[in-house]
Scaffold this active site. Structure first.
Site: not given
Ligand code: NAD
Length: 297
Positions: A165, A169
């Protein structure tokens, strides 16, 4: 409302929940026509659980906005092309891409197998290539484009159990650095965010700050970076809980010795690591300026 997106078309990947949903609602509320992409997969990327994209489209429409659902996977070249085709056939253009889709396969490096690495790189890193590449020619032709990639503090700073991951990233930062340089003369801006938000991805982390981590606070940053008025490009913004801060890659002035040996490195760690007077080069050539200066050239 100052920052309007009237006339703009925004593609947001993984927008069926969490951060992506919040970004889609925010841009939709501000007048963008939104492609809500989400294949509705589990946190690990296995299977299809739910048609989340259609639900978010409905939410945007209820707020008076315009949106279309797209359930293609961003993890393949064909899927990425199909996402952009959805934007073009529904709205005739594409202006903004927020690469947000993501999955997690956390394991210690010792226990990580190729089966865990590939899916993570495919969604996070290649996903950004797959979706942004087919839009790039349109951006160049129209002399406008905004790209936001979703990076992570796990990539900038490291985090136990997140080797694949974190690698994916931080690689996204390399991508936007180059897009910012190549896109400059076409008014294409590309930036990264390192978000912190309470979503299904983080609900297991038992964070005492969870109540302060509304994804909408991250969407405010995404909205600015997606807007015509966005000034930065090739930058990284940490965003969460209402705080916005610059993350950057800098270089110390370092130690110079024309006859450098391994022993010199050992004996001059203090100068090598001294961050007084560090520099944040704007591209890889700019670091050479530092060397030239120290060499008196
Ligand atoms: P989440 O799991 O709620 O959302 C991710 C979404 O991506 C899901 O709805 C999933 O169905 C969709 N997805 C996964 N694979 C896919 C694909 N191949 N094609 C299309 N859609 C796909 O998680 P989140 O926390 O909202 O994460 C959103 C982004 O933010 C991610 O990239 C995550 O790594 C990043 N992120 C989140 C945090 C946090 O604190 N939540 C921190 C750092 C980075």
């Amino acid at each position: 409302m100052d920052l309007s997106f009237d006339g703009r078309v925004a593609v947001i990947t993984g927008a069926g929940g969490g951060l992506g949903r919040a970004h889609a609602l925010e841009l939709g509320r501000r007048g963008a026509k939104v492609v809500v992409n989400d294949m509705g997969t589990s946190l690990s990327g296995d299977g299809v659980e739910q048609d989340r994209a259609a639900i978010v489209v409905k939410e945007i429409e209820e707020l008076g906005g315009i949106a279309v659902a797209d359930t293609n996977s961003v993890a393949t070249v064909a899927g990425g092309q199909a996402v952009i085709d959805t934007a073009l056939s529904a709205f005739g253009r594409v202006d903004v891409i927020v690469n947000n889709a993501g999955i997690l396969r956390d394991k210690t490096f010792h226990n990580t197998s190729p089966d865990d690495v590939d899916p993570v790189l495919d969604v996070h890193l290649k996903g950004a290539f797959n979706v942004t590449r087919p839009a790039w020619a349109h951006f160049r032709e129209q002399g406008f484009g905004r790209v936001v990639v979703t990076s992570s503090s796990a990539g900038f700073f490291g985090n136990f159990g997140q080797s694949s991951y974190a690698a994916a990233k931080l690689a996204l930062v390399g991508l936007i650095k180059v897009l910012a340089i190549e896109g400059r003369k076409y008014d294409i801006k590309a930036n990264a965010i390192g978000p912190v938000a309470q979503t299904r991805m983080t609900e297991g982390f038992d964070n005492p700050l969870a109540d302060h981590l509304d994804p909408a606070l991250v969407s405010a940053v995404v909205a600015y970076l997606s807007h015509d008025s966005c000034e930065p490009s090739g930058e990284i913004l940490s965003a969460g809980g209402g705080r916005v801060a610059r993350v950057f890659v800098g270089v110390t002035r370092g130690y110079l010795n024309g006859d450098l040996t391994a022993e010199d490195v050992r004996d001059h760690l203090t100068e090598i690591f001294d961050d007084a007077g560090y520099v944040v080069p704007e591209n890889s050539m700019a670091e050479m300026t530092l060397l030239a200066e120290m060499l008196g050239k």
